[in-house]
Design a protein around this motif. Sequence first.
Motif, mmCIF file in Angstrom:
data_model
loop_
_atom_site.group_PDB
_atom_site.id
_atom_site.type_symbol
_atom_site.label_atom_id
_atom_site.label_comp_id
_atom_site.label_asym_id
_atom_site.label_seq_id
_atom_site.Cartn_x
_atom_site.Cartn_y
_atom_site.Cartn_z
ATOM 1 N N THR A 1 8.705 -2.437 -10.209
ATOM 2 C CA THR A 1 8.884 -3.368 -8.941
ATOM 3 C C THR A 1 9.378 -2.262 -7.789
ATOM 4 O OG1 THR A 1 11.133 -3.325 -9.238
ATOM 5 C CG2 THR A 1 9.948 -5.092 -10.448
ATOM 6 N N LEU A 2 9.128 -3.123 -6.601
ATOM 7 C CA LEU A 2 9.656 -2.155 -5.573
ATOM 8 C C LEU A 2 11.031 -1.709 -5.740
ATOM 9 C CD1 LEU A 2 8.903 -0.736 -2.729
ATOM 10 C CD2 LEU A 2 9.444 -3.178 -1.826
ATOM 11 N N GLN A 3 11.884 -2.522 -6.024
ATOM 12 C CA GLN A 3 13.320 -1.957 -6.005
ATOM 13 C C GLN A 3 13.463 -0.840 -7.292
ATOM 14 O OE1 GLN A 3 15.799 -2.944 -4.256
ATOM 15 N NE2 GLN A 3 17.065 -1.594 -5.351
ATOM 16 N N GLU A 4 12.839 -0.757 -8.358
ATOM 17 C CA GLU A 4 12.711 0.059 -9.398
ATOM 18 C C GLU A 4 12.075 1.590 -8.699
ATOM 19 O OE1 GLU A 4 12.162 -2.451 -13.518
ATOM 20 O OE2 GLU A 4 10.412 -1.850 -12.269
ATOM 21 N N ARG B 1 0.821 -1.157 0.053
ATOM 22 C CA ARG B 1 -0.092 -0.022 0.024
ATOM 23 C C ARG B 1 1.072 1.192 -0.039
ATOM 24 N NH1 ARG B 1 -2.908 -3.143 3.273
ATOM 25 N NH2 ARG B 1 -2.088 -1.946 5.216
ATOM 26 N N ALA B 2 1.770 1.225 0.919
ATOM 27 C CA ALA B 2 2.830 2.193 0.766
ATOM 28 C C ALA B 2 3.639 2.761 -0.577
ATOM 29 C CB ALA B 2 3.944 2.268 2.035
ATOM 30 N N SER B 3 3.981 1.583 -1.094
ATOM 31 C CA SER B 3 4.497 1.824 -2.505
ATOM 32 C C SER B 3 3.779 2.214 -3.641
ATOM 33 C CB SER B 3 5.343 0.321 -2.788
ATOM 34 O OG SER B 3 4.522 -0.595 -2.846
#
Length: 185
Positions: free
Chosen positions: A105-108, A44-46
């Motif tokens: 993605t989260l990393q990107e 949710r935060a991302s």
Amino acid sequence: YTEENTLSLHDALPISAIRAERQSILDGRLLLAQPDPVPPLISRASDLLRTALNQSFAAYAQQFAQGVQSLQNQADWSRLKPADQTAILQNCGLDAAEVAPTVGTLQELLQSLAHCTPQRWAERTQAVAGKLQQAAAACAKKLEPTVQPYAAPARMVRSEAELDAWLDEVRQAVKVKLQSGPVQF
């Protein structure tokens, strides 16, 4: 960066909910609970960060495209040779818009945020106007080598008399400059 610095005020409610849930996990010592309550919170935060970053970039891209189009629609701009137009755009940082952040993605997303936060995109959006002024001035200088820039003095005008006084002041200053060549506002 922090959540407060990254998201706009209209996102305050989702941020509050995420903070409350985070605190609930910490207070309830639920970090080892099954199912793990952290991944949905991170998701949710991302999503919230992803939306803010995409919106900020979209505003920048729109401002950039409209600004460059407006510059190219100016009569003086069309009088320049294409090579001069290209050189001016390059010198003013208007030859190409910034590349959209990658947020799949989260990393990107984290890499894109490390490179440029939504606030930085807002600053870049505001900087486009200055770059456009710089390009217009370079265009004028190329067409009229003796052109002189003039910035009218800032005033608070409350009456017609104050307006007339300000216009007279500007008129006199421009008249003096015209003796040395064309003046650009």
